[in-house]
Structures are given as C-alpha cells and as structure tokens.
Design a protein around this motif. Structure first.
Motif, PDB file in Angstrom:
ATOM      1  N   ILE A 112      84.786  41.800  33.723  1.00  0.00           N
ATOM      2  CA  ILE A 112      85.217  41.802  32.317  1.00  0.00           C
ATOM      3  C   ILE A 112      86.728  41.992  32.269  1.00  0.00           C
ATOM      4  O   ILE A 112      87.248  43.021  32.695  1.00  0.00           O
ATOM      5  N   ALA A 113      87.400  40.990  31.741  1.00  0.00           N
ATOM      6  CA  ALA A 113      88.868  41.027  31.695  1.00  0.00           C
ATOM      7  C   ALA A 113      89.345  41.680  30.406  1.00  0.00           C
ATOM      8  O   ALA A 113      88.688  41.558  29.371  1.00  0.00           O
ATOM      9  N   PRO A 114      90.477  42.383  30.453  1.00  0.00           N
ATOM     10  CA  PRO A 114      91.067  42.919  29.220  1.00  0.00           C
ATOM     11  C   PRO A 114      91.363  41.786  28.242  1.00  0.00           C
ATOM     12  O   PRO A 114      91.809  40.708  28.648  1.00  0.00           O
ATOM     13  N   GLU A 115      91.114  42.063  26.975  1.00  0.00           N
ATOM     14  CA  GLU A 115      91.252  41.002  25.972  1.00  0.00           C
ATOM     15  C   GLU A 115      92.203  41.461  24.863  1.00  0.00           C
ATOM     16  O   GLU A 115      91.895  42.406  24.133  1.00  0.00           O
ATOM     17  N   PRO A 116      93.364  40.803  24.734  1.00  0.00           N
ATOM     18  CA  PRO A 116      94.265  41.182  23.640  1.00  0.00           C
ATOM     19  C   PRO A 116      93.694  40.711  22.307  1.00  0.00           C
ATOM     20  O   PRO A 116      93.252  39.570  22.182  1.00  0.00           O
ATOM     21  N   LEU A 117      93.689  41.597  21.310  1.00  0.00           N
ATOM     22  CA  LEU A 117      93.114  41.265  20.013  1.00  0.00           C
ATOM     23  C   LEU A 117      94.188  41.065  18.957  1.00  0.00           C
ATOM     24  O   LEU A 117      93.898  40.590  17.865  1.00  0.00           O
ATOM     25  N   SER A 118      95.422  41.488  19.257  1.00  0.00           N
ATOM     26  CA  SER A 118      96.496  41.270  18.298  1.00  0.00           C
ATOM     27  C   SER A 118      97.798  41.103  19.067  1.00  0.00           C
ATOM     28  O   SER A 118      97.869  41.395  20.268  1.00  0.00           O
ATOM     29  N   ALA A 119      98.813  40.675  18.360  1.00  0.00           N
ATOM     30  CA  ALA A 119     100.116  40.468  18.997  1.00  0.00           C
ATOM     31  C   ALA A 119     100.680  41.815  19.453  1.00  0.00           C
ATOM     32  O   ALA A 119     100.352  42.858  18.873  1.00  0.00           O
ATOM     33  N   PRO A 120     101.530  41.805  20.487  1.00  0.00           N
ATOM     34  CA  PRO A 120     102.035  43.069  21.060  1.00  0.00           C
ATOM     35  C   PRO A 120     102.644  44.031  20.053  1.00  0.00           C
ATOM     36  O   PRO A 120     102.422  45.229  20.148  1.00  0.00           O
ATOM     37  N   ALA A 121     103.365  43.544  19.074  1.00  0.00           N
ATOM     38  CA  ALA A 121     104.079  44.471  18.182  1.00  0.00           C
ATOM     39  C   ALA A 121     103.166  45.049  17.105  1.00  0.00           C
ATOM     40  O   ALA A 121     103.552  45.964  16.391  1.00  0.00           O
ATOM     41  N   GLU A 122     101.968  44.498  16.982  1.00  0.00           N
ATOM     42  CA  GLU A 122     101.086  44.952  15.904  1.00  0.00           C
ATOM     43  C   GLU A 122     100.170  46.061  16.395  1.00  0.00           C
ATOM     44  O   GLU A 122      99.702  46.048  17.516  1.00  0.00           O
ATOM     45  N   VAL A 123      99.936  47.018  15.537  1.00  0.00           N
ATOM     46  CA  VAL A 123      98.907  48.025  15.820  1.00  0.00           C
ATOM     47  C   VAL A 123      97.966  48.037  14.637  1.00  0.00           C
ATOM     48  O   VAL A 123      98.352  47.698  13.520  1.00  0.00           O
ATOM     49  N   SER A 124      96.718  48.417  14.909  1.00  0.00           N
ATOM     50  CA  SER A 124      95.740  48.389  13.829  1.00  0.00           C
ATOM     51  C   SER A 124      96.001  49.541  12.869  1.00  0.00           C
ATOM     52  O   SER A 124      96.552  50.568  13.241  1.00  0.00           O
TER      53      SER A 124
END
Lengths: 125, 253
Positions: A112-124
């Motif tokens: 299972i590979a790490p999966e980016p869910l948003s752009a680097p500068a964004e935080v939820s």
C-alpha cells in the motif's frame, strides 16, 4: 465495549468476587475446616492471590469439608488412565494455538503506497 | 506394577531398560525445541539496525523547543555528531516523556544533554534527569519554519518513538502493544511507521489533529497495521502527521 475492555471487566468481576471470598474464608472459614489454621494468622495473607484466582474451588472445598462430605482417600487415588489423554491433548492444543495465532496475524501491508489527497500547501480544515 | 517394570527415580541410577528411551527422548526434545525456534524465528522480520548509541557518549546540543504537542528540539548549536538543522524527538528515562519539563520552554532556546537513540531517518534524545538533562539557554530563539505537505492517506503502524528507535527491539508489532501503550500513556512521542517512504521518510511523529495529543481511540490500534488520513508537516528534518481519528481503521488481512 471492545474485547480488551470486556476481558478487563470480566477479570475485575472475577477478582472482586475472589476478594470477597478471600476476606470471608480467611477470616472465618479456614478455622472451621482446618484445625491447624486455628490461631495462625501470618500465613493467611499469602493465600489471598490464590483465592482471588480459584475462588470457586475454594468455595466448593469449603462446602465439602464443612459439610463432612469429604472422602479424603479419593484424593490419593490417582486416575492415571486419564493422564495419557492430557499428555496428548496438551501438545496438540499448543500446536493449534500457535497455528491459530499465525493464521490470524496481520501481514505487513507493504504494497500500500502513500496517497496524497491534497496539494502540499493545503491542510484540511 | 510388576517388579520387572523399570521405574525412573531422579536421585537413583537410571534403570537399564529406560536408558535408551531417555537418551532418545532428551535428544528429541532438544532437537524439537531447536527446530520450533528456527521455524518461528524464520517467520519474524529482522529488526532494523537501531538502539541506544552509548558509543557516542552523552551528547549536549542547544536548540529551539517545539511542542507538537510532543516535544522536539530543532538543533541550532550542534556538535560533531548532531549538526545544526537536525531535529530530535525528546524523551525522559524509562517509559516517560518530558512534556512537563519542556512545556514552559516551548518556543525558547534550551540546552539538552542525553543519549541518542537512532533508527533510520529518525533520532531521539533520552534526556538526563532534572537540570542536567534540560535547561534554558541564553539567547533569542529564531522563528522556525513548518512546511505543510498536504493531506495524505497512509498505511502502517502506530508505535512509541522510544522503543521503535531501539530502546527495545523489535519495538513494534502486536507483541509489543502493551509496552508501546505504557510508553505512550506516559507521553513518550508516538511514531507512525509508513509502509513506504513519504517525502523520503519512513518514520514520522504522529499527533492528534490541531496540535492535540494522540487521541484516546488510537491506543486501541497500537501495534496493528492500520490505514489513516492526516495532514503532514515537515519540521526540520522530521515529518509530523496530524492524524484524522475518524479515518483510522485496521487493514483487513
């Protein structure tokens, strides 16, 4: 309540009843079934851990001995013919337990590979 | 029992009729234990190189204390082994964190002394007790940057940072769950081990959302292989994952 909490709850109940049995048995009961214990108190706290764990057996033997139903000679008559079954069952049980533990063990999910869910500068939010 | 039946008594010479049986049984049991040990051992992963670096000796460095809320030190004045720019997780001796000692120093400069624990890309410093371990340093702390790396979905395992870094080995997995739980309950920084490197890092400090400690519900998942989502940050040379507790789940077999 998850499994761990359930086990802990059951252990608390078991040991709570055991503590109650220990207090009553070691304060009053033991004097009535064992004349050697009469007047001897220092050893009694040493029995508390054992009573906590096997309090049903303590109650049963207390009842049998206090009621005069004990046939002491039976305890010295070993039932050796049953030993062979236990001798066979114990290693089989150990193998089954270890096998079961390995079969339910998780496998490291290395695929299972790490999966980016948003752009680097964004935080939820 | 007939008189000819051999009977083993520990403190008497072994009866002739039992010698061969005993020899075979003893050698068989020894061989069996060896084989079982090899079989079980072969199913285990060898722990990575990690542990206390007593060979380095006590290390003293100065840096900025950050509470993530778990304490880390961004080194500003290092030494031959720990260079400026390095980020160290901080823990106390035994199964103890040092939140109470570092809390009042958050954002300020501190000089710390202790023993390094090292594993892969993540380092920890086990501080000496009291003032010998940490004290306020003179000078003004420069602002330190935190780089947001966005929200990620990761798979791996929640461990305690001290044991994972080699205080115990292998220091992870289900067999280590109780030990890890005790460490984390005593505020040792928790670490997430990712299945694959993220931004070049396999290990990252893990916290609750919005600067909170690891949420209570996460303790049930320690030592199990889980997937979760969270916001990732780079603080110095370590990553900090702020987990979203609602996404935490065990990976099915």
């Amino acid at each position: 309540m998850n499994e761990a909490e359930l086990i802990l709850f059951a252990a608390k109940i078991w040991c709570g009843i055991g503590a109650l049995v220990a207090v009553v048995f070691l304060t009053f009961g033991i004097d009535r079934i064992d004349e050697d214990a009469d007047g001897a108190y220092v050893f009694r706290p040493l029995l508390v851990p054992g009573v906590l764990l096997i309090w049903p057996m303590v109650l049963w033997r207390w009842y049998i001995l206090a009621d005069g139903k004990d046939e002491w000679s039976h305890r010295y008559r070993p039932k050796r013919h049953n030993h062979v079954w236990f001798a066979l069952l114990m290693p089989v049980a150990i193998v089954i337990i270890i096998g079961a533990a390995f079969s339910v063990r998780q496998t490291w999910p290395g695929d299972i590979a790490p999966e980016p869910l948003s752009a680097p500068a964004e935080v939820s939010e | 029992m007939s008189e000819k039946t051999p009977f083993f008594v520990g403190y008497l010479p072994v009866p002739q009729g039992l010698r061969r049986f005993l020899l075979v049984a003893v050698l068989g049991v020894i061989a069996l234990f060896g084989v079982v040990g090899l079989v079980i051992g072969s199913t285990q992963d060898a722990p990575e190189q990690s542990g206390f670096r007593f060979d380095y000796g006590r290390q003293t460095v100065t840096g900025v204390i950050e509470m993530t809320p778990y304490p880390i030190l961004r080194v500003t004045e290092g030494n031959d082994l720990i260079m400026p720019g390095k980020t160290l997780m901080l823990a106390g001796q035994g199964k103890n964190g040092i939140d109470a000692r570092t809390g009042p120093m958050a954002g300020g400069l501190a000089t710390v002394t202790g023993i390094v624990l090292q594993r892969g890309t993540i380092d920890m410093l086990q501080l000496l007790p009291g003032q010998r371990g940490i004290k306020v340093a003179e000078g003004e702390a420069q602002p330190i940057e935190t780089e947001a790396l966005g929200r990620w979905k990761l798979a791996g395992e929640i461990c305690d940072g001290k044991c994972l870094n080699g205080a115990m080995r292998p220091g992870r997995g289900l067999a280590h769950k109780a030990c890890a739980s005790l460490c984390l309950l005593n505020e040792v920084p928790p670490v997430f081990v990712s299945t694959q490197p993220v931004e070049g890092r396999e290990f990252m400090l893990i916290t609750g959302p919005d600067g909170t400690p690891l949420p209570d519900m996460a303790y049930d998942f320690i030592g199990q292989f889980v997937s979760l989502e969270g916001d990732l940050e780079r603080r110095g040379d370590i990553l900090v994952l702020r987990m979203d507790a609602a996404t935490l789940e065990v990976i099915p077999q």
